[in-house]
Design a protein around this motif. Structure first.
Motif, short mmCIF file in Angstrom:
data_model
loop_
_atom_site.label_atom_id
_atom_site.label_comp_id
_atom_site.label_asym_id
_atom_site.label_seq_id
_atom_site.Cartn_x
_atom_site.Cartn_y
_atom_site.Cartn_z
N LYS A 92 0.69 -1.17 -0.01
CA LYS A 92 0.29 -0.45 -0.14
C LYS A 92 0.57 1.27 -0.27
O LYS A 92 2.01 1.25 0.68
CB LYS A 92 -0.86 0.42 1.27
CG LYS A 92 -1.96 0.96 1.23
CD LYS A 92 -2.91 1.25 2.42
CE LYS A 92 -2.55 1.03 3.68
NZ LYS A 92 -3.29 1.21 4.70
N ILE A 106 -2.78 3.41 -3.47
CA ILE A 106 -2.80 2.74 -3.97
C ILE A 106 -2.30 1.57 -3.76
O ILE A 106 -1.48 1.94 -3.00
CB ILE A 106 -1.83 3.25 -5.59
CG1 ILE A 106 -2.07 4.42 -5.78
CG2 ILE A 106 -1.35 2.08 -6.18
CD1 ILE A 106 -1.34 5.73 -6.80
N THR A 107 -3.17 0.42 -4.15
CA THR A 107 -2.76 -0.95 -3.53
C THR A 107 -2.03 -1.24 -4.85
O THR A 107 -2.98 -1.61 -5.66
CB THR A 107 -3.55 -1.90 -3.03
OG1 THR A 107 -4.25 -0.78 -2.10
CG2 THR A 107 -3.34 -2.54 -2.46
N THR A 108 -1.03 -1.58 -4.53
CA THR A 108 -0.37 -2.45 -5.80
C THR A 108 0.07 -4.03 -5.20
O THR A 108 0.82 -4.41 -3.99
CB THR A 108 1.17 -1.49 -5.97
OG1 THR A 108 0.94 -0.63 -6.05
CG2 THR A 108 2.34 -2.44 -6.54
N LYS A 113 2.41 -7.54 -6.89
CA LYS A 113 3.34 -7.87 -7.77
C LYS A 113 3.23 -8.96 -8.05
O LYS A 113 2.90 -10.03 -6.82
CB LYS A 113 4.37 -6.92 -6.97
CG LYS A 113 4.62 -5.80 -7.36
CD LYS A 113 5.70 -5.66 -6.56
CE LYS A 113 5.72 -3.66 -6.19
NZ LYS A 113 7.15 -3.68 -5.60
N SER A 119 -6.30 -7.39 -13.75
CA SER A 119 -6.85 -5.81 -13.35
C SER A 119 -7.86 -5.46 -13.65
O SER A 119 -9.37 -4.66 -12.68
CB SER A 119 -5.76 -4.35 -13.57
OG SER A 119 -6.36 -4.82 -15.21
N GLY A 143 6.96 -1.45 -12.97
CA GLY A 143 7.35 -0.86 -11.76
C GLY A 143 8.61 -0.28 -11.56
O GLY A 143 9.01 -0.52 -13.18
N GLN A 167 2.67 -3.96 -13.02
CA GLN A 167 2.63 -5.43 -11.59
C GLN A 167 0.90 -3.77 -11.97
O GLN A 167 1.05 -3.97 -12.47
CB GLN A 167 3.64 -4.17 -10.62
CG GLN A 167 3.37 -2.67 -10.70
CD GLN A 167 4.17 -1.80 -9.55
OE1 GLN A 167 5.50 -3.09 -9.51
NE2 GLN A 167 4.47 -0.95 -9.18
N ASP A 214 -1.72 -1.54 -10.51
CA ASP A 214 -2.19 -0.65 -9.43
C ASP A 214 -3.41 -0.38 -9.27
O ASP A 214 -4.31 -0.08 -10.17
CB ASP A 214 -1.60 0.32 -9.93
CG ASP A 214 0.27 0.70 -9.69
OD1 ASP A 214 0.28 0.34 -9.68
OD2 ASP A 214 0.65 1.83 -9.86
N GLN A 264 -6.57 1.57 -7.32
CA GLN A 264 -6.62 3.09 -6.53
C GLN A 264 -7.80 2.78 -5.06
O GLN A 264 -8.25 1.94 -5.39
CB GLN A 264 -7.55 4.19 -7.23
CG GLN A 264 -7.05 4.32 -8.51
CD GLN A 264 -7.45 5.61 -8.95
OE1 GLN A 264 -9.14 5.96 -8.95
NE2 GLN A 264 -7.14 6.00 -10.27
#
Length: 197
Positions: free
Chosen positions: A110, A119-121, A123, A136, A152, A158, A160, A162
């Motif tokens: 996060k 933003i939560t990422t 990977k 996504s 990334g 990755q 992203d 919101q």
């Protein structure tokens, strides 16, 4: 008036693709040696001498292993076609560094921006055979937010998303993609990797 200068013909190594003169400075000189002995012996005479000495030692060892000695006059000769077990292919990066195998894990992080926005990422989903574009879209629909595939900082793709969906996303990932075990999902909290379980 002198004639037109002719271009220089350069012999390139078939193993490392460097000019043969520079193979010794490349990352895979040990792999290049057999090719150099066969195709460019005039550049490395020491390699040719070492190769013939090693070949003689190998033939002698093979003869000793089969019980045939050099002095026997029966005319038996041994071939140098020894079976060498295949080595595991190691991927090398420029400079001779060995590339590490990627661990099968999903990392969720996060990132806070503009004080209140998150933003939560996500990977590592692609390591489990998940198409990131489809993932996504599913994440965006499930959490009613924007989600996109981006590169990334390590030049890997990755996702992203919101919003702060930090803890809800684990259940969604394990339900949607059963190939991703919950034990392979990790959070990044305060700079440390913490298991999601």
């Amino acid at each position: 008036m002198a004639g037109k200068p002719q271009p220089v013909r350069v012999l390139y190594c078939a193993v490392c693709s460097l000019p043969a003169e520079y193979c010794e400075f490349g990352p895979d000189f040990e792999k290049c040696k057999p090719w150099l002995v066969q195709n460019a012996p005039e550049l490395y005479p020491d390699l040719v001498r070492d190769a013939t000495a090693k070949e003689a030692d190998r033939v002698a060892d093979q003869l000793n292993a089969t019980g045939i000695s050099f002095g026997s006059g029966d005319g038996a000769t041994a071939s140098s076609g020894m079976i060498i077990p295949p080595k595991e292919e190691v991927k090398r990066l420029p400079g001779g560094k060995v590339k590490k195998k990627e661990k099968l894990e999903v990392i969720i992080e996060k990132v806070t921006r503009n004080k209140r926005k998150c933003i939560t990422t996500v990977k590592g989903l692609e390591l489990f055979g998940v198409k990131l574009s489809d993932a996504s879209k599913k994440l965006g629909k499930k959490f009613a937010t924007g989600a996109s595939v981006v590169k990334g900082p390590t030049e890997k793709d990755q996702i992203d998303v919101q919003g702060d969906i930090f803890y809800d996303i684990v259940e969604f990932i394990t339900d949607t993609w059963p190939d991703v075990p919950e034990s392979a999902i990790f959070f990044i909290e305060d700079g440390r990797k913490v298991p999601a379980v």
